[in-house]
Structures are given as structure tokens and as C-alpha cells.
Motif scaffolding. Structure first.
Motif, PDB file in Angstrom:
ATOM      1  N   LEU A  31      47.049   2.739  13.721  1.00 16.68           N
ATOM      2  CA  LEU A  31      45.953   2.718  14.688  1.00 16.68           C
ATOM      3  C   LEU A  31      46.407   2.337  16.097  1.00 16.68           C
ATOM      4  CD1 LEU A  31      43.063   1.090  12.613  1.00 16.68           C
ATOM      5  CD2 LEU A  31      43.549   3.516  12.993  1.00 16.68           C
ATOM      6  N   ARG A  34      45.026   3.888  19.537  1.00 19.23           N
ATOM      7  CA  ARG A  34      43.843   4.696  19.263  1.00 19.23           C
ATOM      8  C   ARG A  34      42.591   3.866  19.524  1.00 19.23           C
ATOM      9  NH1 ARG A  34      44.671   8.089  13.870  1.00 19.23           N
ATOM     10  NH2 ARG A  34      43.150   9.402  14.929  1.00 19.23           N
ATOM     11  N   ALA A  36      39.187   2.403  18.529  1.00 26.34           N
ATOM     12  CA  ALA A  36      38.513   2.094  17.275  1.00 26.34           C
ATOM     13  C   ALA A  36      37.228   1.326  17.549  1.00 26.34           C
ATOM     14  CB  ALA A  36      39.430   1.269  16.383  1.00 26.34           C
ATOM     15  N   VAL A  52      37.540   6.102  14.474  1.00 27.78           N
ATOM     16  CA  VAL A  52      38.774   6.199  15.246  1.00 27.78           C
ATOM     17  C   VAL A  52      38.783   7.476  16.082  1.00 27.78           C
ATOM     18  CG1 VAL A  52      41.277   6.286  15.098  1.00 27.78           C
ATOM     19  CG2 VAL A  52      39.996   4.961  13.425  1.00 27.78           C
ATOM     20  N   ASP A  53      38.865   7.318  17.402  1.00 26.23           N
ATOM     21  CA  ASP A  53      38.953   8.471  18.302  1.00 26.23           C
ATOM     22  C   ASP A  53      37.872   9.524  18.041  1.00 26.23           C
ATOM     23  OD1 ASP A  53      41.140   7.329  19.473  1.00 26.23           O
ATOM     24  OD2 ASP A  53      42.609   8.576  18.441  1.00 26.23           O
ATOM     25  N   THR A  78      43.435   5.258   6.339  1.00 25.19           N
ATOM     26  CA  THR A  78      42.852   6.186   7.310  1.00 25.19           C
ATOM     27  C   THR A  78      42.200   7.343   6.580  1.00 25.19           C
ATOM     28  OG1 THR A  78      44.986   7.285   7.520  1.00 25.19           O
ATOM     29  CG2 THR A  78      44.448   5.641   9.180  1.00 25.19           C
TER      30      THR A  78
END
Ligand SMILES: [Zn+2]
Length: 94
Positions: A31, A34, A36, A52-53, A78
Motif C-alpha cells: 500500500l 497509494r 487509502a 485503495v485508489d 489486497t
């Protein structure tokens, strides 16, 4: 365990969780770098679902050490889509 068994968090709690995540993830973490944002938190084991993103999700078990962790911590799964998240959450048990 369905997704709605995971509780929503207040804005203040979300800020605290996001800040701790940023402290714990090192440069090599999946992560790192990125964006979050908190989605929900498991009331049974404290795992946190992050978006996430905008297009993916991650389930993170924060260590609450307050500092950068070594791989593979904080433990993270993920998930590339909302369907993958639903499937993960359905099989989530303690
Ligand atoms: Zn749990």
C-alpha cells in the motif's frame, strides 16, 4: 460474515486509522504510496477495510506500534474489486 456485520466508523476514527496505516507501511509495502480511505472495521478482530485508489480494496490488520513496520506487517490482503471484497468478507471468520 456479511459485509454489514463490519461496522462503519466515525470521521475521527477513520482519521486515526488512516494516520496509523501511513505510519506503519514501509516503502516496500503493497500500500506504499497509494491513497487509502477507511470503509469499515471488523468488530471481532479489528481488521480494517480500506478503499485503495478508488478501484480496489485492502483488508489490513494494524499493529498499533505507531511506527514503520517490517514486511510483511501490517498484515494486508489486497482485493482488486468490490466482488473480491464481498467474497473475502463472506469467508471471514474468527
Ligand atoms: Zn474479523
Amino acid at each position: 460474515m456479511p459485509l454489514d456485520a463490519w461496522r462503519t466508523v466515525t470521521a475521527e476514527e477513520a482519521d486515526r486509522l488512516t494516520a496509523e496505516l501511513q505510519r506503519e507501511i514501509g516503502a516496500g509495502h503493497v500500500l506504499a504510496g497509494r491513497r487509502a480511505t477507511v470503509v469499515r472495521r471488523c468488530s471481532g478482530c479489528d481488521d480494517v477495510i480500506f478503499r485503495v485508489d478508488d478501484d480496489a480494496f485492502a483488508v489490513v490488520h494494524l499493529t498499533w506500534s505507531g511506527r514503520e513496520e517490517s514486511q510483511p506487517w501490517p498484515r494486508t490482503v489486497t482485493l482488486p474489486s468490490f466482488l473480491a471484497l464481498e467474497s473475502y468478507v463472506d469467508s471471514h471468520q474468527h
